[in-house]
Design an enzyme around this catalytic site. Structure first.
Site: not given
Ligand code: GLN
Length: 547
Positions: A519, A380, A521
């Site tokens: 994102h 990001c 993750e």
């Protein structure tokens, strides 16, 4: 209709209620049941979107675009069940919905009260999607006795009473403090906590006790007697070497059995724990260690980047290495050479973030990684800063920057390579947002599709050409700079389906340099490490000459 497990906490906060809930979810799955986990937070914020990550940890974003509590991240990591916006609620949201209905006249002029109006609103929340799963696990944030938690406790008490017998159970998590002077584990705080719970009409069926030391049989019996639970429903929760050991540890202590017993499910299906055995084996028997620097701003509180830390751990598990993470404050080298700070690491990760503070340091970190051929993952804001770096140092746009920083300072200092997006397309519909000052709800949030370029590193890593990843940002790389940047070797390897929004960039001829606007993750799991993290750690392992 699902069976309900309500998870409450007592004595002190931060005992790992979210982890206990998530581990229980994974154990019920291991026995063949389907589950969904839900979080009820007593605070008055409408959602955690605008809460400081310093104070509250990261904001976890769901596929359907809700900004939720980081506990939903634990739930997903342990069960693999994608959380939804309807899996998290706060007092603030409950009250705003009740007040909205009151303004609309839905209550037909009645007096609006906590009981029944607020509690009804909470109960309605509990039942959404209840037909889809065998078990619904609902965690109440905070500890019993908190003033703002009372409507939630009252609502679950009513809910348990209104369901057919045997459909709801209550699990309470407490602490047994160790008093070194007398060499004893103390049960009194737990007794008081259960007393508090019973005074509001909830009798726990299962008691989970955090303890640093083994709980002697005598204390277990005492807890059972004074707290009115069965001795085999007093479950010990000891400190663990890794959170991913929790399902196995809780199973050893009999948590899932106690829960199934409380529901009267006999015979209980045998669990299959091979997934968690494999996870534990990978965590506890690494074949080496790699060192990764996370260059960020919220370096004081690791919870602000919880999912990134976990995803790196998963990436390590995929490669059988331990990932040693160090949090490096980007501001240290805002106007200095970053080399002395970054040289000790095998790879560099620049995570998401908001605001200008520390961004010159992040840009320097990207430059260092690009020039020194150190593996780099930009997420990001970390991707945006890598693009700014390439624009400045490769394409010669000295003033390249993000409009975010100009909006913040009210000056026009930068050439807006990263610009504020006011309109975009989701599911064939145009979404338009023009407000900058309204903190909630102006972001591109949730899952969006991206198409990956044939032959790119991204396509190779993902093993596919179409991905879905979660977003949480206002600004985007401006497509008008694409040509100039691609001419300098910054390849735009992932794009939104309409080709307007850059989703992934990578540096050609670099061993591993990828920036992603989303994102990744948030979707990584210990038993299914995210491909980007798995490959990033593989590259770090290679850089460390472990292979
Ligand atoms: N601040 C940037 C934006 O709003 C990046 C956000 C993030 O990193 N999550 O676009």
């Amino acid at each position: 209709m699902a069976r309900y497990v309500f998870i409450t906490g007592g004595v002190v906060s931060s005992l790992g209620k979210g982890l206990a809930s998530a581990a229980l979810g994974s154990l019920l799955q291991a026995r063949g049941f389907s589950v969904r986990l839900r979080k009820l937070d007593p605070y008055l914020n409408v959602d955690p979107g605008t809460m400081s990550p310093f104070e509250h940890g990261e904001v976890f974003v769901t596929d359907d675009g809700a900004e939720t509590d980081l506990d939903l991240g634990h739930y997903e990591r342990f069960t693999g069940v994608a959380a939804r916006s309807t899996d998290s609620v706060s007092s603030g949201r409950i009250y705003s919905s009740v007040l909205e209905k009151e303004r609309r006249g839905d209550y037909l002029g009645k007096t609006i009260q906590v009981i029944p109006h607020v509690t009804n609103e909470i109960k309605d929340f509990l039942t959404v999607g209840a037909d889809e799963v065998d078990f619904m696990l609902c965690e109440i944030g905070g500890t019993v006795g908190d003033i703002e938690g009372l409507p939630f406790f009252e609502a679950i008490r009513q809910f348990g009473q209104e369901r057919p017998r045997g459909q709801c159970i209550f699990m309470h998590l407490t602490l047994l403090p160790w008093i070194a002077a007398s060499g004893e584990l103390k049960t009194k705080p737990t007794q008081h906590s259960v007393k508090e719970l019973r005074s509001i009409g909830i009798a726990p069926d299962v008691l989970v006790c955090r303890s640093e030391r083994p709980i002697p049989e005598k204390e277990r019996e005492k807890l059972a007697l004074f707290c009115n639970v069965r001795p085999d429903s007093v479950i010990a929760a000891y400190d663990l070497g890794s959170i991913y050991e929790a399902p196995l540890a809780y199973h050893r202590e009999g948590l899932d059995q106690a829960v199934l017993d409380a529901f009267g499910i006999h015979p209980a299906p045998k669990p299959n724990l091979t997934r968690w055995d494999d996870v534990a084996d990978r965590i506890f028997n690494p074949e080496g260690e790699v060192r990764v620097a996370i260059v960020g701003k919220y370096t004081q509180l690791e919870d602000a980047y919880k999912s990134i830390a976990e995803a790196l751990t998963h990436g390590g598990m995929a490669n059988r290495v331990k990932v040693h993470v160090e949090w490096v404050d980007a501001e240290l080298f805002d106007s200095e050479d970053p080399a002395p700070y970054l040289e000790p690491y095998d790879a560099i990760l620049v995570p998401g973030g908001f605001g200008e503070r520390g961004t010159e340091g992040k840009i320097k970190a990207a430059q260092f990684a690009r020039e020194r051929k150190v593996p780099y993952l930009g997420i990001c804001l970390g991707m945006q800063m890598a693009v700014v770096e390439a624009a400045r140092n490769l394409a010669g746009m000295e003033r390249a920057g993000s409009q975010e920083f100009d909006h913040e300072s009210g000056e026009l200092r930068f050439e807006p390579v990263i610009f504020h997006l006011k309109e975009w397309i989701k599911d064939n519909q145009t979404i338009a947002r023009d407000v900058l000052d309204d903190k909630g709800g102006t972001m591109r949030l949730g899952a969006y599709t991206a198409h990956l370029k044939e032959g790119s590193k991204a396509a190779e890593v993902y093993g596919t050409h179409r991905i879905e990843e979660r977003h949480r940002h206002r600004y985007e790389v401006d497509i008008r700079y694409r040509e100039a940047l691609e001419a300098q070797g910054l390849c735009f390897s992932g794009m939104s389906p309409d080709g307007r929004l850059p989703e992934i960039v990578e540096v050609e001829g670099h061993p591993w340099f990828i920036g992603v606007q989303f994102h990744p993750e948030l979707k990584s799991k210990p038993f299914a490490p995210h491909p980007l993290f798995a490959d990033f750690v593989r590259a770090a392992k290679k850089a460390s000459r472990l292979v």
